[in-house]
Design an enzyme around this catalytic site. Structure first.
Site, PDB file in Angstrom:
ATOM      1  N   TYR A  44      -6.048  -2.980   1.194  1.00 55.17           N
ATOM      2  CA  TYR A  44      -5.740  -4.386   0.894  1.00 55.17           C
ATOM      3  C   TYR A  44      -5.290  -5.096   2.173  1.00 55.17           C
ATOM      4  CZ  TYR A  44      -5.461  -3.812  -4.284  1.00 55.17           C
ATOM      5  OH  TYR A  44      -5.716  -3.608  -5.618  1.00 55.17           O
ATOM      6  N   GLY A  45      -4.729  -4.312   3.095  1.00 56.34           N
ATOM      7  CA  GLY A  45      -4.025  -4.875   4.242  1.00 56.34           C
ATOM      8  C   GLY A  45      -4.839  -5.782   5.155  1.00 56.34           C
ATOM      9  N   ASN A  76       3.368  -3.128  -0.778  1.00 60.95           N
ATOM     10  CA  ASN A  76       4.032  -4.285  -0.145  1.00 60.95           C
ATOM     11  C   ASN A  76       3.074  -5.466  -0.054  1.00 60.95           C
ATOM     12  OD1 ASN A  76       6.789  -3.196   1.338  1.00 60.95           O
ATOM     13  ND2 ASN A  76       5.280  -1.607   1.026  1.00 60.95           N
ATOM     14  N   GLU A 155      -5.204   8.193   3.237  1.00 64.30           N
ATOM     15  CA  GLU A 155      -6.299   8.229   2.249  1.00 64.30           C
ATOM     16  C   GLU A 155      -7.213   9.441   2.479  1.00 64.30           C
ATOM     17  OE1 GLU A 155      -7.029   6.170  -0.487  1.00 64.30           O
ATOM     18  OE2 GLU A 155      -5.116   5.157  -0.188  1.00 64.30           O
ATOM     19  N   CYS A 187       5.014  -0.171   4.241  1.00 65.25           N
ATOM     20  CA  CYS A 187       3.782   0.023   3.463  1.00 65.25           C
ATOM     21  C   CYS A 187       3.953   1.358   2.760  1.00 65.25           C
ATOM     22  CB  CYS A 187       2.580   0.058   4.405  1.00 65.25           C
ATOM     23  SG  CYS A 187       1.059   0.699   3.664  1.00 65.25           S
ATOM     24  N   THR A 188       3.561   1.427   1.489  1.00 65.73           N
ATOM     25  CA  THR A 188       3.865   2.640   0.714  1.00 65.73           C
ATOM     26  C   THR A 188       3.049   3.856   1.148  1.00 65.73           C
ATOM     27  OG1 THR A 188       2.347   1.809  -0.989  1.00 65.73           O
ATOM     28  CG2 THR A 188       4.704   1.396  -1.298  1.00 65.73           C
ATOM     29  N   HIS A 189       2.022   3.654   1.951  1.00 65.17           N
ATOM     30  CA  HIS A 189       1.312   4.813   2.497  1.00 65.17           C
ATOM     31  C   HIS A 189       2.154   5.530   3.561  1.00 65.17           C
ATOM     32  CE1 HIS A 189      -2.257   2.975   0.658  1.00 65.17           C
ATOM     33  NE2 HIS A 189      -2.935   4.071   0.914  1.00 65.17           N
TER      34      HIS A 189
HETATM   35  N1  DGL Z   1       0.117   0.619   0.390  1.00 67.61           N
HETATM   36  C1  DGL Z   1      -0.069  -0.732   0.678  1.00 67.61           C
HETATM   37  C2  DGL Z   1       1.193  -1.483   1.055  1.00 67.61           C
HETATM   38  O1  DGL Z   1       2.271  -1.058   0.707  1.00 67.61           O
HETATM   39  C3  DGL Z   1      -1.297  -1.255   1.301  1.00 67.61           C
HETATM   40  C4  DGL Z   1      -2.128  -0.446   2.236  1.00 67.61           C
HETATM   41  C5  DGL Z   1      -3.474  -1.110   2.400  1.00 67.61           C
HETATM   42  O2  DGL Z   1      -4.232  -1.048   1.429  1.00 67.61           O
HETATM   43  O3  DGL Z   1      -3.724  -1.715   3.440  1.00 67.61           O
HETATM   44  O4  DGL Z   1       1.129  -2.511   1.677  1.00 67.61           O
END
Ligand code: DGL
Length: 263
Positions: A44-45, A76, A155, A187-189
């Site tokens: 998504y980033g 986030n 990922e 970021c949760t990753h």
């Molecule tokens: N895990 C996501 C976050 O906390 C987004 C990572 C991504 O898809 O770029 O922002």
């Protein structure tokens, strides 16, 4: 939704939100959890705000159909761009997460904090409001850095080793060299890379993320931890990938894994 057992829904662009699921399961061992990782649209980033918002709505719809009465936006980027609109649209509780700028502002001794987050999060108005509240009035300095390779590595299930160390050196070491003593994993990753990040930046640098705080908030909102503890993890991406990744990221958990199509 009537006959479905009440559950917590968790969403993320991919497998990053599993870092939050792990924290939630520690505090709520019994409540059923439905997780959707939107891996077909990950990351998504680097996407525009409207697209992040549209995907967040589509995934939320499915979580509600599954019986979710509380939804943790374990991303986030999605929180920054969609949580307010989600709250205005659905009569259920949404718990969001945003980079831990406030706790970092209290912990720093050097007055400089580094925020590692996605490009979308760093560009978001909600993020700028955080800086205006907690950083600028206190005379603190913030350095931001987006880290697309971190998301790709997680990922792929690559959490340690030379590739991760190289990415950490590129993203985080310049912040430390510029005086940051506190780094926000926004970021949760990224918490899945915590061990390697700490190894590269050194033990004196504090790393902060909000997974545990969000789990605490979820537990206090839910009050009742009722159910049989089932976890279902759905991916809009590839089931074989999820079957490979899940035991690497969540070795202590068992879950039903499934592929889901969300257009
Ligand atoms: N895990 C996501 C976050 O906390 C987004 C990572 C991504 O898809 O770029 O922002």
């Amino acid at each position: 939704m009537g006959n479905l057992e009440k559950s917590v829904g968790i969403l993320d662009s991919g497998v990053g939100g599993l870092s939050v699921l792990l924290e939630i399961r520690k505090k709520l061992p019994n409540i059923p959890i439905h997780y959707i990782g939107d891996s077909a649209w990950c990351p998504y980033g680097n996407k525009p705000a409207e697209q992040i918002q549209a995907r967040s709505f589509a995934v939320t719809e499915r979580l509600i159909e599954m019986g979710a009465h509380t939804i943790v936006v374990a991303c986030n980027s999605a929180t920054i761009h969609a949580v307010e609109a989600l709250r205005a649209s659905y009569p259920i509780t949404f718990i969001g997460m945003e980079p831990a700028v406030k706790p970092a502002s209290k912990l720093t001794k050097t007055g400089t904090i580094g925020v590692l987050a996605t490009e979308a999060s760093i560009a978001g108005e909600k993020f700028h409001r955080l800086l205006q509240t907690h950083i600028h009035p206190n005379g603190l300095k913030v350095i931001t850095q987006h880290c697309p390779d971190f998301v790709t590595l997680v990922e792929r299930g690559v959490l340690t080793g030379a590739e991760v160390e190289d990415a950490v050196s590129r993203y985080a070491l310049p912040m430390v060299k510029a005086g940051a003593d506190t780094l926000v994993l926004g970021c949760t990753h990224y918490p899945f890379l915590r061990e390697t990040i700490q190894k590269v930046v050194g033990p004196s640098i504090q790393l902060i993320d909000t997974g545990e705080a969000v789990a605490r908030q979820t537990a206090s909102i839910l009050a009742l931890d009722r159910g049989h503890g089932e976890i279902s993890v759905h991916t809009t991406g590839n089931l074989a990938c999820l079957e490979h990744l899940f035991p690497i990221l969540c070795p202590s958990l068992s879950a039903n894994l499934a592929e889901i199509l969300i257009t």
